[in-house]
Design an enzyme around this catalytic site. Structure first.
Site, PDB file in Angstrom:
ATOM      1  N   ASN A   1      -5.598 -41.719  60.233  1.00 49.92           N
ATOM      2  CA  ASN A   1      -7.015 -41.402  60.479  1.00 49.92           C
ATOM      3  C   ASN A   1      -7.905 -42.049  59.419  1.00 49.92           C
ATOM      4  OD1 ASN A   1      -5.808 -39.822  62.390  1.00 49.92           O
ATOM      5  ND2 ASN A   1      -6.564 -37.876  61.620  1.00 49.92           N
ATOM      6  N   ASP A   2      -7.604 -41.770  58.152  1.00 49.28           N
ATOM      7  CA  ASP A   2      -8.412 -42.345  57.077  1.00 49.28           C
ATOM      8  C   ASP A   2      -8.096 -43.820  56.858  1.00 49.28           C
ATOM      9  OD1 ASP A   2     -10.259 -40.477  56.232  1.00 49.28           O
ATOM     10  OD2 ASP A   2      -8.851 -39.443  54.921  1.00 49.28           O
TER      11      ASP A   2
ATOM     12  N   ARG B   1       0.633 -30.735  51.967  1.00 45.67           N
ATOM     13  CA  ARG B   1      -0.360 -31.644  51.398  1.00 45.67           C
ATOM     14  C   ARG B   1      -1.289 -30.840  50.501  1.00 45.67           C
ATOM     15  NH1 ARG B   1      -4.497 -34.635  55.351  1.00 45.67           N
ATOM     16  NH2 ARG B   1      -5.431 -32.557  55.369  1.00 45.67           N
TER      17      ARG B   1
ATOM     18  N   ARG C   1      -1.691 -28.706  56.215  1.00 43.66           N
ATOM     19  CA  ARG C   1      -3.006 -28.869  55.580  1.00 43.66           C
ATOM     20  C   ARG C   1      -3.358 -27.591  54.822  1.00 43.66           C
ATOM     21  NH1 ARG C   1      -3.826 -30.927  61.008  1.00 43.66           N
ATOM     22  NH2 ARG C   1      -4.332 -33.156  60.992  1.00 43.66           N
TER      23      ARG C   1
ATOM     24  N   GLU D   1      -3.496 -43.855  52.578  1.00 42.36           N
ATOM     25  CA  GLU D   1      -4.723 -43.846  53.373  1.00 42.36           C
ATOM     26  C   GLU D   1      -5.720 -44.886  52.875  1.00 42.36           C
ATOM     27  OE1 GLU D   1      -5.610 -39.324  54.345  1.00 42.36           O
ATOM     28  OE2 GLU D   1      -4.841 -39.559  52.300  1.00 42.36           O
TER      29      GLU D   1
ATOM     30  N   CYS E   1       1.562 -39.471  59.958  1.00 43.29           N
ATOM     31  CA  CYS E   1       1.078 -38.124  60.289  1.00 43.29           C
ATOM     32  C   CYS E   1      -0.358 -38.118  60.789  1.00 43.29           C
ATOM     33  CB  CYS E   1       1.206 -37.193  59.080  1.00 43.29           C
ATOM     34  SG  CYS E   1       0.216 -37.682  57.666  1.00 43.29           S
TER      35      CYS E   1
ATOM     36  N   HIS F   1     -13.767 -30.192  61.975  1.00 42.66           N
ATOM     37  CA  HIS F   1     -12.938 -28.994  61.896  1.00 42.66           C
ATOM     38  C   HIS F   1     -12.679 -28.411  63.287  1.00 42.66           C
ATOM     39  CE1 HIS F   1     -15.505 -28.893  58.090  1.00 42.66           C
ATOM     40  NE2 HIS F   1     -14.349 -29.401  57.756  1.00 42.66           N
TER      41      HIS F   1
ATOM     42  N   ARG G   1     -15.239 -42.514  60.891  1.00 41.04           N
ATOM     43  CA  ARG G   1     -14.674 -41.925  62.108  1.00 41.04           C
ATOM     44  C   ARG G   1     -15.447 -40.694  62.562  1.00 41.04           C
ATOM     45  NH1 ARG G   1     -10.371 -38.000  60.519  1.00 41.04           N
ATOM     46  NH2 ARG G   1     -10.305 -37.864  58.258  1.00 41.04           N
TER      47      ARG G   1
END
Length: 754
Positions: free
Chosen positions: A633-634, A511, A475, A610, A681, A368, A644
């Site tokens: 990322n995922d 999202r 988000r 993802e 993204c 975060h 990660r």
């Protein structure tokens, strides 16, 4: 003479005498001699000695009552040597009835300590860091009582702060004592948010000032302490009952907080410290230092995690004592925030106009703190081992998030070089600003749409400044993570309305909640998962809690007010999940129409790709969707089976590898064949070199953190897409594990700005 403990229970009188001795006139040595004499008399000890750590790391005998005077400044112990060194190493008291027979005992003939058997040593702790050791000894073989150990710990805490006072440290006798690190240091970590910064260190866990250590009214301090502890306990109990929220903590952690907050030992330790003459704040600081020194050396990850719980608990208790649980801390103009780790709301509590950089001991780029730092465009370096114990409040600090380094108390030449680099970055930033309104076309005429990732209210303020053509990823979970309780329909609707208004007609892709994994809410009971990244999260949680998902969809439809609306579901792993989620959208549209409310003028529903499973079922998924977005990322962590968030794995596999690029090309080609709009993204989209590879693969919609838009646009404007496509596709056929070097060489050959 046998030690029978302090004559009058509680070291309050002794603390006064020590304070008077340290505040008096005369040399530092005379003051320390008076202190050990006073402690020896009060504790009926035949020996009392103070050892302090030199800059070399050695422990030096600085003052003694009972040992040979000629040993002062002569006896030195290496780190970990002898019983004194062992006390320093373990960071907690050592209480022995027969010291000479202990395995760690080191005989020093110059001290004349042969006849002494009873031995008690406590570390002088300052901010959890041991700066010396306080020792008492007696001839008789005996074990000192718990009350005596407790009293000596309190004396040691006050003594540590007094020894480290600026007045005393200015004296020649103590000029080489390492009360706090003072030499220039460079620490290597990991880049969480790019940039450069120079400023002064501000500790997230603010220490108690030395002048607040001793109280004049123990009864009043005890009342203050009990009132604050009761308020803290009630707050945590309410959190567990779902009436309040604690940012960034899971239900299990909250339960641990409750156990700690109601723990009799913790409360008793605080009360005893206050009764001895400490203020309530000083009592909390003493408990914090002990836990930090003790658990900070634990190898068990679970025990180290409990240290975070205790740190947070102590911080919250200090805020209750201050009278303002929501106190906002004032920052200097060039603040560099220093912390072990940060929750999603912690950064938002600081004045971002004064916060120039962040250094973290732990965390990950996907944490975060990393996401928020990138959104705020604040340079951040994490995973800096031992950071908190190597820096003091007010130290000059450099944050180099280009090389993932931190410079503590940097040399002038380092600062000079950094300022030159900062000037170059400022020039580049001005150049990016000039490109803000320039459309992103490649040299051969291909249009690339650059969008912004968002999730915070502050993102909306800078949307117009970035040159972004919309929000490619909003988000929605951040609203839930920083709230005091579950956001209701009205609160969600208000936020989504604000986002759409700020976009002013530009597209916004919302999202739905991506909770679970490392994004846990205290007001939602969660079971502990062995592998949370693969567990109950994102769309899985939404489908299992349809009321939660449907309320969010209802809020989105209501906020649209008949305007266009784009909804995207995260972590779809099979087509049935998307089919079920889309059915809820249809039901909510029907619900709104039935009540005379407008449906969105245009409703696009998409999925995030993802999960690698979808790579082999795109033919079934794409016809169901209005668009898809690749969450790299995922996708990368699942593709390489590499967490990660794990420091050992985060940089182990390169997204610019044939395997990763082939997977991305598969998605792009399938979308092109079916006419399905597709965007990227993930973090890849915001880095010029990775974005160059994505453009070469055929992607023409990229969504990224605000700071990435300028550099990526500059890359696009200098790129020949067709030439890049031919060369990158040829590279995909190689057997190399990574293509980063080859792609960078290619980009520079094509004069691409990366």
């Amino acid at each position: 003479m046998a030690a029978t403990g302090i004559a009058v229970r509680g070291p309050r009188s002794l603390l006064r005498q020590i304070r008077e001795a340290m505040a008096g006139a005369g040399p530092a040595q005379g003051k320390l001699d008076m202190v050990v004499r006073t402690i020896a008399i009060s504790m009926v000890a035949e020996v009392c000695s103070i050892y302090l750590r030199r800059a070399s790391g050695d422990l030096e005998l600085f003052a003694t009552e009972g040992l040979a005077p000629e040993a002062v400044h002569v006896t030195r112990l290496k780190p970990g040597e002898g019983l004194v060194g062992e006390t320093m190493r373990i960071g907690r008291p050592l209480n022995l009835s027969d010291a000479p027979n202990h395995p760690a005992f080191a005989y020093r003939p110059e001290t004349g300590e042969d006849p002494y058997h009873a031995f008690m040593a406590v570390p002088l702790l300052r901010g959890g860091r041991a700066i010396g050791v306080l020792v008492v000894q007696n001839r008789t073989e005996r074990t000192y009582g718990d009350e005596e150990v407790e009293d000596l710990q309190i004396i040691a805490m006050v003594l540590a702060e007094m020894v480290s006072s600026s007045e005393l440290l200015g004296m020649d006798e103590l000029k080489d004592v390492e009360i706090a690190p003072h030499k220039p240091e460079r620490l290597k970590g990991a880049r969480f948010a790019e940039g450069l910064a120079y400023g002064v260190a501000v500790l997230h866990e603010q220490p108690v000032a030395p002048e607040q250590l001793l109280s004049e009214d123990s009864a009043a301090e005890e009342i203050r302490l009990k009132t604050a502890v009761t308020a803290l306990q009630s707050q945590i109990d309410e959190m567990l009952e779902g009436q309040g929220g604690l940012v960034g903590a899971s239900y299990e952690v909250l339960d641990t907080y409750r156990l700690f907050a109601h723990d009799r030992g913790w409360n008793r330790g605080l009360e005893e410290a206050v009764r001895s003459g400490l203020t309530a704040e000083a009592a909390v600081e003493r408990v914090r230092s002990e836990h930090r020194a003790r658990l900070g050396q634990a190898r068990d990850p679970y025990l180290r995690e409990r240290l975070h719980d205790l740190e947070d608990l102590n911080d919250r208790l200090l805020r209750h004592l201050s009278g303002d649980v929501h106190a906002v801390r004032q920052l200097p103009d060039d603040a560099i925030l220093i912390a072990r780790n940060l929750g999603p709301a912690d950064l938002l509590e600081y004045d971002r106009t004064k916060l120039k950089g962040i250094l973290l001991e732990e965390g990950s780029a996907a944490s975060h703190a990393g996401i928020v730092a990138r959104a705020l465009d604040i340079p951040c370096v994490g995973r800096l081992a031992g950071l908190r114990d190597r820096v003091s409040e007010g130290d000059p600090v450099v944050v180099d998030a280009e090389t993932a380094e931190a410079w503590l108390r940097p040399r002038p030449d380092v600062v000079k070089a950094l300022r030159a680099r900062m000037e170059v970055r400022a020039q580049r930033k001005a150049e990016f600003a000039r490109l803000r309104d320039t459309p992103a076309f490649t040299k051969d005429g291909a249009k690339v749409t650059l969008l912004m990732n968002a999730g915070l209210a502050v993102d909306l303020d800078i949307l117009g400044e970035t040159g972004a053509e919309g929000i490619g990823l909003f988000r929605t979970e951040f609203q839930f993570m920083v709230a005091e309780e579950m956001p209701r329909l009205e609160a969600q609707t208000a936020l989504y309305e604000k986002v759409l208004e700020a976009a002013n007609g530009m597209p916004v892709t919302f999202r739905t909640l991506d909770l679970g994994g490392d994004k846990l809410l205290p007001y939602m009971e969660m079971e502990r998962e062995d592998n949370p990244a693969l567990g109950w999260r994102a769309i899985r949680m939404g489908l299992d809690r349809p009321a939660l998902l449907r309320m969010q969809i209802r809020a989105l439809i209501k906020a649209a007010h008949g305007r266009a609306l784009r909804i995207m579901f995260p972590l779809v792993a099979n087509v049935d999940e998307f089919r079920a989620a889309r059915a809820y959208v249809d039901q909510e549209v029907a619900w709104a129409l039935k009540r005379g409310r407008p449906a969105p003028a245009r409703l696009d529903v998409g999925a995030m790709i993802e999960a690698p499973s979808l790579l082999w079922h795109l033919d079934a998924l794409l016809p169901m969707t209005d668009f898809v977005s690749v969450g790299t990322n995922d996708l990368m962590q699942y593709l390489f089976a590499a967490d990660r968030g794990n420091p050992r794995m985060a940089d182990r596999y390169d997204p610019l590898s044939p395997a990763a690029l082939r997977a991305l090309k598969t998605i792009q080609q399938a979308c092109e064949d079916t006419g399905t709009p597709v965007s990227v993204c993930g973090e890849m989209a915001g880095r010029p070199l990775e974005a160059f590879a994505l453009v070469a693969l055929g992607f023409d919609r990229l969504s990224m953190p605000p700071a990435g838009i300028g550099p990526v646009k500059q890359m696009v404007l200098s790129c020949d897409r067709e030439a890049a496509r031919r060369n990158v596709e040829a590279l995909l056929k190689t057997s190399a594990g990574s293509l980063r070097g080859e792609i960078e060489t290619l980009a520079r050959k094509l004069y691409v700005a990366v």
